[in-house]
Each structure stands twice: as structure tokens, then as C-alpha cells.
Motif scaffolding. Structure first.
Motif, PDB file in Angstrom:
ATOM      1  N   GLY A   1     -31.402  74.862  13.999  1.00  0.00           N
ATOM      2  CA  GLY A   1     -30.539  73.949  14.641  1.00  0.00           C
ATOM      3  C   GLY A   1     -31.024  72.664  14.950  1.00  0.00           C
ATOM      4  O   GLY A   1     -30.112  71.663  15.658  1.00  0.00           O
ATOM      5  N   MET A   2     -32.111  72.216  14.347  1.00  0.00           N
ATOM      6  CA  MET A   2     -32.742  71.059  14.737  1.00  0.00           C
ATOM      7  C   MET A   2     -31.910  69.642  14.190  1.00  0.00           C
ATOM      8  O   MET A   2     -31.323  69.828  12.860  1.00  0.00           O
ATOM      9  CB  MET A   2     -33.995  70.984  14.319  1.00  0.00           C
ATOM     10  CG  MET A   2     -34.802  69.551  14.681  1.00  0.00           C
ATOM     11  SD  MET A   2     -36.696  69.664  14.126  1.00  0.00           S
ATOM     12  CE  MET A   2     -36.442  69.454  12.402  1.00  0.00           C
ATOM     13  N   VAL A   3     -31.895  68.631  14.854  1.00  0.00           N
ATOM     14  CA  VAL A   3     -31.146  67.521  14.437  1.00  0.00           C
ATOM     15  C   VAL A   3     -32.365  66.317  14.574  1.00  0.00           C
ATOM     16  O   VAL A   3     -33.302  66.459  14.957  1.00  0.00           O
ATOM     17  CB  VAL A   3     -30.064  66.878  15.304  1.00  0.00           C
ATOM     18  CG1 VAL A   3     -28.701  68.046  14.912  1.00  0.00           C
ATOM     19  CG2 VAL A   3     -30.356  66.845  16.766  1.00  0.00           C
ATOM     20  N   TYR A   4     -31.910  65.120  13.740  1.00  0.00           N
ATOM     21  CA  TYR A   4     -33.017  64.072  13.916  1.00  0.00           C
ATOM     22  C   TYR A   4     -32.397  62.861  14.511  1.00  0.00           C
ATOM     23  O   TYR A   4     -31.537  62.687  14.712  1.00  0.00           O
ATOM     24  CB  TYR A   4     -33.331  63.953  12.335  1.00  0.00           C
ATOM     25  CG  TYR A   4     -33.842  65.141  11.433  1.00  0.00           C
ATOM     26  CD1 TYR A   4     -35.131  65.168  11.395  1.00  0.00           C
ATOM     27  CD2 TYR A   4     -32.792  66.032  10.847  1.00  0.00           C
ATOM     28  CE1 TYR A   4     -35.491  66.405  10.467  1.00  0.00           C
ATOM     29  CE2 TYR A   4     -33.064  67.186  10.148  1.00  0.00           C
ATOM     30  CZ  TYR A   4     -34.465  67.248  10.210  1.00  0.00           C
ATOM     31  OH  TYR A   4     -35.126  68.395   9.405  1.00  0.00           O
ATOM     32  N   ALA A   5     -33.461  62.049  14.805  1.00  0.00           N
ATOM     33  CA  ALA A   5     -33.093  60.839  15.798  1.00  0.00           C
ATOM     34  C   ALA A   5     -34.054  59.955  15.128  1.00  0.00           C
ATOM     35  O   ALA A   5     -35.307  59.842  14.928  1.00  0.00           O
ATOM     36  CB  ALA A   5     -33.409  61.084  16.972  1.00  0.00           C
ATOM     37  N   ALA A   6     -33.704  58.550  15.132  1.00  0.00           N
ATOM     38  CA  ALA A   6     -34.093  57.160  14.926  1.00  0.00           C
ATOM     39  C   ALA A   6     -34.132  56.377  16.024  1.00  0.00           C
ATOM     40  O   ALA A   6     -32.992  56.263  16.675  1.00  0.00           O
ATOM     41  CB  ALA A   6     -33.931  56.644  13.628  1.00  0.00           C
ATOM     42  N   VAL A   7     -34.963  55.513  16.493  1.00  0.00           N
ATOM     43  CA  VAL A   7     -35.079  54.841  17.664  1.00  0.00           C
ATOM     44  C   VAL A   7     -35.323  53.307  17.341  1.00  0.00           C
ATOM     45  O   VAL A   7     -36.016  53.015  16.397  1.00  0.00           O
ATOM     46  CB  VAL A   7     -35.847  55.423  18.698  1.00  0.00           C
ATOM     47  CG1 VAL A   7     -37.385  55.109  18.221  1.00  0.00           C
ATOM     48  CG2 VAL A   7     -35.957  54.963  19.832  1.00  0.00           C
ATOM     49  N   ARG A   8     -34.820  52.323  18.253  1.00  0.00           N
ATOM     50  CA  ARG A   8     -35.209  51.094  18.464  1.00  0.00           C
ATOM     51  C   ARG A   8     -35.321  50.771  19.656  1.00  0.00           C
ATOM     52  O   ARG A   8     -34.393  51.025  20.507  1.00  0.00           O
ATOM     53  CB  ARG A   8     -34.042  50.070  17.447  1.00  0.00           C
ATOM     54  CG  ARG A   8     -34.262  48.904  17.530  1.00  0.00           C
ATOM     55  CD  ARG A   8     -33.460  47.964  16.687  1.00  0.00           C
ATOM     56  NE  ARG A   8     -33.724  48.400  15.193  1.00  0.00           N
ATOM     57  CZ  ARG A   8     -33.004  48.332  14.134  1.00  0.00           C
ATOM     58  NH1 ARG A   8     -31.907  48.033  14.108  1.00  0.00           N
ATOM     59  NH2 ARG A   8     -33.522  48.786  12.860  1.00  0.00           N
ATOM     60  N   GLY A   9     -36.307  49.946  19.839  1.00  0.00           N
ATOM     61  CA  GLY A   9     -36.622  49.227  21.336  1.00  0.00           C
ATOM     62  C   GLY A   9     -36.243  47.772  21.535  1.00  0.00           C
ATOM     63  O   GLY A   9     -35.952  47.342  20.469  1.00  0.00           O
ATOM     64  N   ALA A  10     -36.259  47.364  22.650  1.00  0.00           N
ATOM     65  CA  ALA A  10     -35.900  45.977  22.982  1.00  0.00           C
ATOM     66  C   ALA A  10     -36.924  45.210  22.547  1.00  0.00           C
ATOM     67  O   ALA A  10     -38.083  45.522  22.500  1.00  0.00           O
ATOM     68  CB  ALA A  10     -35.514  45.983  24.401  1.00  0.00           C
ATOM     69  N   PRO A  11     -36.761  43.678  22.438  1.00  0.00           N
ATOM     70  CA  PRO A  11     -37.493  42.701  22.154  1.00  0.00           C
ATOM     71  C   PRO A  11     -38.679  42.633  23.289  1.00  0.00           C
ATOM     72  O   PRO A  11     -38.482  43.066  24.506  1.00  0.00           O
ATOM     73  CB  PRO A  11     -36.971  41.531  22.094  1.00  0.00           C
ATOM     74  CG  PRO A  11     -35.744  41.895  21.651  1.00  0.00           C
ATOM     75  CD  PRO A  11     -35.330  43.312  22.376  1.00  0.00           C
ATOM     76  N   LEU A  12     -39.945  42.331  23.267  1.00  0.00           N
ATOM     77  CA  LEU A  12     -41.091  42.489  24.089  1.00  0.00           C
ATOM     78  C   LEU A  12     -40.630  41.494  25.097  1.00  0.00           C
ATOM     79  O   LEU A  12     -40.687  40.127  24.715  1.00  0.00           O
ATOM     80  CB  LEU A  12     -42.328  42.317  23.465  1.00  0.00           C
ATOM     81  CG  LEU A  12     -42.582  43.541  22.526  1.00  0.00           C
ATOM     82  CD1 LEU A  12     -44.217  43.074  21.869  1.00  0.00           C
ATOM     83  CD2 LEU A  12     -42.672  44.801  22.951  1.00  0.00           C
ATOM     84  N   GLY A  13     -40.365  41.673  26.214  1.00  0.00           N
ATOM     85  CA  GLY A  13     -40.357  40.688  27.291  1.00  0.00           C
ATOM     86  C   GLY A  13     -38.825  40.294  27.594  1.00  0.00           C
ATOM     87  O   GLY A  13     -38.596  39.660  28.509  1.00  0.00           O
ATOM     88  N   ALA A  14     -37.842  40.925  26.850  1.00  0.00           N
ATOM     89  CA  ALA A  14     -36.566  40.882  27.049  1.00  0.00           C
ATOM     90  C   ALA A  14     -36.120  41.239  28.392  1.00  0.00           C
ATOM     91  O   ALA A  14     -36.392  42.054  29.029  1.00  0.00           O
ATOM     92  CB  ALA A  14     -35.902  41.336  25.935  1.00  0.00           C
ATOM     93  N   GLY A  15     -34.957  40.606  28.962  1.00  0.00           N
ATOM     94  CA  GLY A  15     -34.317  40.986  30.109  1.00  0.00           C
ATOM     95  C   GLY A  15     -33.435  42.185  29.865  1.00  0.00           C
ATOM     96  O   GLY A  15     -33.797  42.952  28.899  1.00  0.00           O
ATOM     97  N   SER A  16     -32.672  42.675  30.869  1.00  0.00           N
ATOM     98  CA  SER A  16     -31.522  43.531  30.604  1.00  0.00           C
ATOM     99  C   SER A  16     -30.711  43.482  29.537  1.00  0.00           C
ATOM    100  O   SER A  16     -30.584  42.356  28.783  1.00  0.00           O
ATOM    101  CB  SER A  16     -30.863  43.743  31.853  1.00  0.00           C
ATOM    102  OG  SER A  16     -30.139  42.716  32.200  1.00  0.00           O
ATOM    103  N   ARG A  17     -29.989  44.910  28.959  1.00  0.00           N
ATOM    104  CA  ARG A  17     -29.222  44.792  28.147  1.00  0.00           C
ATOM    105  C   ARG A  17     -28.010  44.031  28.414  1.00  0.00           C
ATOM    106  O   ARG A  17     -27.259  44.450  29.293  1.00  0.00           O
ATOM    107  CB  ARG A  17     -28.888  45.985  27.559  1.00  0.00           C
ATOM    108  CG  ARG A  17     -28.146  46.172  26.062  1.00  0.00           C
ATOM    109  CD  ARG A  17     -28.139  47.765  25.709  1.00  0.00           C
ATOM    110  NE  ARG A  17     -29.302  48.265  25.497  1.00  0.00           N
ATOM    111  CZ  ARG A  17     -29.513  49.689  25.766  1.00  0.00           C
ATOM    112  NH1 ARG A  17     -28.443  50.446  26.188  1.00  0.00           N
ATOM    113  NH2 ARG A  17     -30.618  50.162  25.275  1.00  0.00           N
ATOM    114  N   ALA A  18     -27.489  42.991  27.287  1.00  0.00           N
ATOM    115  CA  ALA A  18     -26.270  42.374  27.866  1.00  0.00           C
ATOM    116  C   ALA A  18     -25.159  42.854  27.012  1.00  0.00           C
ATOM    117  O   ALA A  18     -23.981  42.897  27.481  1.00  0.00           O
ATOM    118  CB  ALA A  18     -26.693  40.753  27.192  1.00  0.00           C
TER     119      ALA A  18
END
Length: 764
Positions: free
Chosen positions: A267-284
């Protein structure tokens, strides 16, 4: 033969009837924090409500196996399985550590297997704290050391790093093997009705007096209480110090070895991830709807400064990442131009920094006339493991199981438990083989992300970072600027030496992720750090006056431990500078170094042997020069001579490297040679090509087209000679890295007459 890497069903393994009933462990500490400094644990701060004082051994045992002690079990078919608490990431611990025990046991190496040790205080890495309190008065040093070691053991700190694996377990594994040997001998002596002193073990048999009894025949009669508390170690020949076949190689060749991404769960599913730019503020802005509409995409999970797409296949999840509309508010975005300006400004400020070595009249001497000065620089570096970050998590019935290539089961269990709001005992970590670690996989970010995604979607999840994410969201080796100074006396020796480094605080950056409360409350945040100058504070040279300074530089780039840590840049500065000083004094580089050394000491012997093997003093010809460098780190002394062919900075070719290593007593010489060869290629890739630059918070180098590794065609011939030694064992995973960059820089000067003071040496 090798035992398979632990699989999902391993957690349900039946216990042997011979295994003593285990006392139920009381709840673990409600809060635990660990402060890891350069080269070891700098401090431990623990808050607890209930402290478990005793825990039964929890090594899984099948019905056909007999548990001899915490490190060893023997199967009825003759297989001898050794529990190894250290991560196997190519450095050979799945062979070297079992070899220690098998040597003392008298085992047939063909029947030795290995499996990862579970979390338990007996498997804690004590060597990781050996340097605690080294600069305190004797009494306080002893208290600090005892406290650190005790807490490491109590709270099961299993961690692979600092080239400590063999050093940490040299004695415990040999003692475990010796105790098992004596136990088997006593059992055989009762059966044969002979004096135990007349018996020994070899080839998985007890032998003596013309008799030969297999270990397996003795298993039904073993009484584990008959094991000695202080067994005598072998003094004769055996498996120790021999080249024996590696236990992990067959499975890696035939494809049955399990790495992190090889795990498959129902039953496993898969995930890919992306992070915020280094030093960026909160998500707008965050618009995941388009990604969720794609075929085979299950949904989007948003975390703290990252988001992940979950799909029925990893490729579907990866493709949908690009459809997520995410924008972040501006902050202190990482910009290489600005970072370099900060480093230069702090280095030039005469009032910045703290002196961690300040002997003799160094300050006055270096402020006078006739001072030789040179400035050096190294860039940010990525770990660039062949296997990117990955983890698989299943959450059921209030418990979490984590399959992960990790350098620390302990940190993984702690941080996953914190992220899920579970007690630590409710998290089970199954360490897989690592496709490279180099310090990156002591971090737990992928495991924590996978756990949070699995909790959100309610299914087992395998998270795999794509290559660009792995490079762009690394925990980088810090960029460093350095100014070195020296005064050469009339006798052509160094009378005063100084070094000032401008760099961020690596330890504080690491702890801001692992234990932010300590950094804020106790450590006081980032600042001048002795750890950042560790590669310069214990030079192998006798210099009467020295001043070593670190000046902290703030920057929005996360930092992590990189192979050889501070020793990856300190020796580049000092050993290149030594060559410059030798030229200034009009003395050849070998003789100049020897003027500052005890010629009967270990370091001088390694240096002279390397110079001899590398024909260091042979004249340069056809644009080819030879350069030497020496450094001691992690308890091991390494000298290297690089043979470089060059006509300019774009045409550097390292043809050969002679390497001489004194790492004390050796478990497996072939592994030592392999580690030196690998370290040289690793360090050479960084010296020639390695750098990460940043623009608007993003790494410019995100794949191997712009962050190249040395190819087979570019790799030099490497000759490694191991010095025979009775000294305590030293590390070998990291000490081969530090000398290669300065050796190449010095060889380049011999070939061209030009100095290389900035890495990478080749602009790409």
C-alpha cells in the motif's frame, strides 16, 4: 556470507527460548537534547522525569539462534551473526567491526554475517565524546567527560561520524569475542573433561588435545552466566590485521543489498519534495490545486518551509512538483556576492574574532615588521552523495516504523517522535545501507518529512529527494576566508605563527536544527567557535608562539558536517602556507618542515616516508611538479605527495598520489587502503572543481553538470603505504581528505611557479 538488511517483518522476529525474559523498559526521557560540537559532543544537557537504569538486550533472535551476548548470536547452521551499531556507507564497517569479534572468537570468516544493532545503551558510540572537557582543569575535565559518556550510553547515542567506528568499538567487540571464546571453551572442557587451559578456538571449533568440537555442537550446553567478566585478548595471529573479504560486497554486486529507496511496503505511495529558497521569509502564496489534478497524483502536503506531492509513482509526484505555485516573502536570501563581502569585511576587521590559541608573544611578533602574510579562501561545498536523501515511513496503531539510510538511528528516532508527537519508544528505525553519507545523513530532514507526509495521507510513504533538491537544500560545508601570518627567524625556522579565519559557526547551525533551545538558551546562539579552527589548533610543528582566531560571520546558509569537517580546509591553509614559508626561507619544503619536528616522532617518520616514496625532491620536468602535505586528524597521521602536470590553472592534471598513513593498529589493511584512495578522490574532486554559489536564495550548482566529480579517466594512480604501528587505532574514513588539496597546490607551484590560494583550482 552476509545477513540481509533488516526488512519490515524483522520487527516481528520470534525470540529464542534461550533468551532471558526482558524486563519491560520504563518510559524514556520526556526531553532530551544533545549538543554536538566539531569532532565530538561538546556538551550534553538532559532533562528527564524517569531515567531507565537497566534495559535487557533487545537484539532480535530467531528460534534457531543462540544469543551469546549483546554483540553475538550463533545459528544452529553455524552462521555467526555480529551486531554492528555503525552505519555502513561504503567505508567497510560491516567488515572491520565483525572482524574484531571474529578474530577473538576464532570464527570461520566464511560463516560470519552482520546485521544492524538496535537502539540500546550498550551500542552507544562513546568515542564520539572522547574530547569532552579537554580544555578544562583536570578535575572538571574528568567530571565533564564522565557526564558526557554516561549520558551518551544512557540515551543510546548511536552515531557514525568523526572516524570513530573502529576506535569506539575496538575494545568492546574484541572483549565480546574473547568472552564468547572462553564461554565456548569452558563448555567444551566440561564435555571433554579436560582443563580449559589446554583448549583454544579456530575455524569455529574448539580445539586441543587432538579433539575438535564445532561451536554448533556446544550451543545446547551453553550457560551464558559462565562467560568471564574480564576475558583475556588474543596475543597471537588470527584475523586481526588481515585482508579478509568484505561482507557487504556480494550483495552489492548481485543487487540484493537494500538501500533506502529499495524498500517496498504494501500500500505504499511515493512523495517528492521541494523546499523554500535559503533565507526566504514566510510563504506568501501557495497554489497546489493544479498538481493535485494530474494523473496518478494523490495530493499535496505542506510542511514548514517545504511542500511535497504524493503520487502512485515517484515520477508522477516529481513531475507534479513543478505545477505547485509557491512564492515566498523576501528575507535574507543567500547571495554569494554578499556572503563573500561579509567574509572579507570580518576578516579585515582587526577587532573581530576570538583567539583560541594564544601562546608565547605571538600577538606582538605578528604585529612587527618582516611578517609573511597570505590569504586563502574555500567555497561552500555540497555532500553530493550518489544516493539522494530518502526515507520510508509507516504509521500504524500509534507506532511509526522508519526505513532510512541514516548515520544516527538515535537522532532519527528522536526527531521523528517529536514531529509525530509520539514517545521515542513508539518509533522503530530500520537502518538501510547508505549510498554515501559524508556527514549529510546524520541529518534527519528527509525522515521527518516522510513521517509528516505519512501521517497526513494515512498510508506508508516513500520520500525521495530528486537530485536538484538534494543539491539545493543541502547542509553545506561552510565557506571560509583565512589570513595566515608568520615570522621566520635567522635560523630559518618559524618563531611566530598566526591564523585568523572568518567563517560561520558550523556547530551552532547544526544545533539550530537538532536542539534549537540549547542554541538560544545555553549556547547563546552562533558566535566565535573553537571548533571552526580545529584543523589549525594542533599543528604537527614545534612553533613557540602561535595565535589562532575565529571570527564569526552570519549568513543564511544551513551548514552541516562534511567529510573531515574543519580539517577539510584548515590544512589547505597551513600546509600551503608552509610551502610558501619554505620558499621564503630558501629551504626545500621537506627540510623546512623537519626543522620544526622531532625526527624520531610518528609524524616525521610518516613525512619522510611519503617524501621518499613520492621522490619529492626530484627536479620538475615537462611542466610536472611534486608537492607534499602532512596532517594529523581523528587520531591518524597522513602525508601525501601529489604529482601534478600543469601549464596553467585550466590545465591541472594530477597523475599520481603517494599516500603514507599511520593509523595505529589496523583491523583490515585493505579497507584502510580503500579509504585512503576514496578520500583522495573525494578531496581531489572538491579541490579541483567543488563549489556551490547562491543567487536569490537558490544554489546555482544543482547537478553533476555544474558540480562535477572526478571521472575514472581523470583519476590519478594512487599508492598507499600503511605504517606498521602498535599505537591505539585511529580513524581512516576522513584523515585521507585533508592533505590532498595542499599537496596539489604545492605541486602546482613546483610545476608553474604560481601559487593556488583559492579553491576550486579549476574554473568551470
Amino acid at each position: 556470507m552476509t545477513a540481509p538488511t533488516m526488512k519490515p517483518e524483522a520487527s516481528k522476529t520470534d525470540k529464542s527460548p534461550r533468551e532471558r525474559s526482558a524486563q519491560k523498559a520504563r518510559p524514556g526521557p520526556s526531553r532530551r537534547q544533545i549538543l554536538v560540537g566539531a569532532g565530538g559532543v561538546a556538551a550534553l544537557v538532559v532533562g528527564y522525569t524517569i531515567w531507565p537504569r537497566e534495559r535487557a538486550v533487545n537484539l532480535p533472535v530467531r528460534d534457531s539462534e543462540t544469543l551469546i551476548n549483546a554483540w553475538l548470536k550463533i545459528d544452529a547452521d553455524g552462521r555467526i551473526t555480529v551486531a554492528v551499531p555503525q552505519a555502513e556507507m561504503g567505508q567497510g564497517v560491516y567488515t572491520a567491526l565483525p572482524q574484531l569479534l571474529a578474530h577473538e572468537l576464532g570464527a570461520d570468516w566464511r560463516m560470519v554475517a552482520v546485521e544492524p544493532a538496535p537502539l540500546h545503551p550498550v551500542y552507544a558510540n562513546r568515542a564520539f565524546v572522547e574530547s569532552v572537557g579537554a580544555d578544562l582543569p583536570a578535575l572538571l575535565s574528568g567530571i565533564a567527560h564522565w557526564t558526557a559518556v554516561s549520558l551518551v550510553e544512557r540515551f543510546e547515542l548511536q552515531v557514525t561520524g568523526g572516524s570513530t567506528s573502529v576506535r569506539a568499538f575496538w575494545e568492546p567487540l574484541r572483549a565480546a569475542g574473547a568472552a564468547a571464546r572462553e564461554l565456548l571453551i569452558r563448555t567444551a572442557a566440561r564435555r571433554l573433561q579436560v582443563d580449559p587451559e589446554t583448549l583454544d578456538t579456530e575455524g569455529s571449533h574448539v580445539v586441543g588435545g587432538g579433539k575438535r568440537v564445532a561451536f554448533t555442537e556446544l550451543l545446547p550446553d551453553i550457560d551464558v552466566n559462565d562467560a568471564p567478566t574480564s576475558p583475556a585478548l588474543r596475543t597471537g595471529s588470527g584475523l586481526l590485521g588481515r585482508d579478509v573479504p568484505r561482507l557487504d560486497i556480494p550483495a552489492k554486486v548481485n543487487g540484493t543489498a537494500e538501500f533506502g529507496a529499495d524498500v517496498r511496503l504494501p500500500g505504499m505511495v511515493y512523495a517528492a519534495v521541494r523546499g523554500a529558497p535559503l533565507g526566504a521569509g514566510s510563504r506568501a502564496r501557495f497554489g497546489p490545486a493544479a498538481a493535485g489534478a494530474e494523473d496518478k497524483v494523490i495530493g499535496v502536503v505542506s510542511g514548514d518551509r517545504w511542500f511535497a506531492v504524493v503520487g502512485e509513482t515517484w515520477w508522477a509526484a516529481r513531475q507534479a512538483l513543478d505545477l505547485v505555485d509557491a512564492e515566498y516573502r523576501g528575507g535574507d536570501l543567500a547571495e554569494s556576492a554578499e556572503i563573500e563581502e561579509r567574509l572579507s569585511r570580518i576578516l579585515a576587521d582587526p577587532d573581530s574574532g576570538s583567539a583560541f590559541v594564544n601562546s608565547g608573544d605571538a600577538a606582538d611578533a605578528l604585529a612587527g615588521e618582516g611578517v609573511a602574510t597570505a590569504e586563502y579562501a574555500v567555497p561552500f561545498l555540497a555532500h553530493a552523495c550518489m544516493e539522494p536523501m530518502t526515507a520510508t515511513v509507516r504509521i500504524e496503531d500509534g507506532r511509526a516504523e522508519v526505513w532510512v539510510p541514516t548515520q544516527s538511528q538515535t537522532l532519527t528516532a528522536w526527531k521523528v517522535a517529536d514531529a509525530l508527537g509520539l514517545p521515542t519508544r513508539a518509533v522503530k528505525v530500520y537502518p538501510t545501507l547508505l549510498g554515501g553519507g559524508f556527514g549529510r545523513k546524520v541529518e534527519v530532514d528527509a525522515a521527518v518529512q516522510a513521517a509528516m507526509i505519512a501521517k497526513e495521507v494515512g498510508r506508508p510513504v516513500q520520500l525521495i529527494w530528486h537530485r536538484e533538491e538534494d543539491m539545493a537544500r543541502d547542509m553545506y560545508r561552510p565557506a571560509v576566508r583565512a589570513r595566515l601570518q608568520a615570522v621566520i627567524g635567522p635560523d630559518k625556522t618559524i618563531s611566530a605563527f598566526g591564523a585568523k579565519l572568518a567563517a560561520p559557526d558550523l556547530g551552532a547551525s547544526f544545533m539550530s536544527r537538532m536542539a534549537p533551545a540549547i542554541v538560544r538558551g545555553i549556547a547563546g546562539g552562533a558566535g566565535d567557535s573553537r571548533g571552526m579552527v580545529a584543523g589549525l589548533t594542533d599543528l604537527p610543528y614545534d612553533i613557540p608562539a602561535q595565535r589562532i582566531v575565529h571570527a564569526h560571520v552570519d549568513m543564511p546558509v544551513p551548514l552541516g558536517y562534511w567529510r573531515s569537517v574543519e580539517h577539510s580546509y584548515g590544512p589547505f591553509f597551513s600546509e600551503t602556507f608552509m610551502d610558501e614559508l619554505a620558499a621564503r626561507a630558501g629551504v626545500d619544503p621537506l627540510a623546512f618542515r623537519l626543522r620544526h619536528m622531532d625526527r624520531q616522532g610518528r609524524a616525521a617518520k610518516v613525512l619522510m616516508l611519503a617524501a621518499s616514496r613520492g621522490t619529492l625532491l626530484a627536479p620538475a620536468e615537462n611542466g610536472t611538479g611534486r608537492g607534499i602535505a602532512l596532517h594529523e586528524s581523528f587520531g591518524t597521521i597522513v602525508a601525501q605527495v601529489a604529482h601534478v602536470e600543469a601549464s596553467g590553472p585550466e590545465s591541472i592534471r594530477v597523475r599520481k598520489v603517494n599516500c603514507v598513513v599511520d593509523c595505529g593498529q589496523v583491523a583490515n589493511p585493505d579497507i584502510v587502503r580503500s579509504q585512503m584512495e576514496g578520500s583522495i578522490i573525494f578531496g581531489l574532486s572538491a579541490a579541483l572543481y567543488g563549489q556551490v554559489r547562491f543567487e536569490t536564495g537558490e544554489a546555482v550548482q544543482q547537478n553533476f553538470d555544474s558540480y562535477p566529480l572526478l571521472t575514472l579517466a581523470e583519476s590519478p594512480e594512487v599508492e598507499v603505504e600503511i605504517v606498521s604501528s602498535d599505537e591505539a587505532p585511529g580513524g581512516v574514513g576522513e584523515p585521507g581528505v585533508p592533505p590532498i588539496a595542499p599537496a596539489v597546490a604545492n605541486a602546482y607551484f613546483a610545476a608553474t611557479g604560481q601559487r593556488l590560494r583559492t579553491m576550486p583550482f579549476v574554473n568551470i
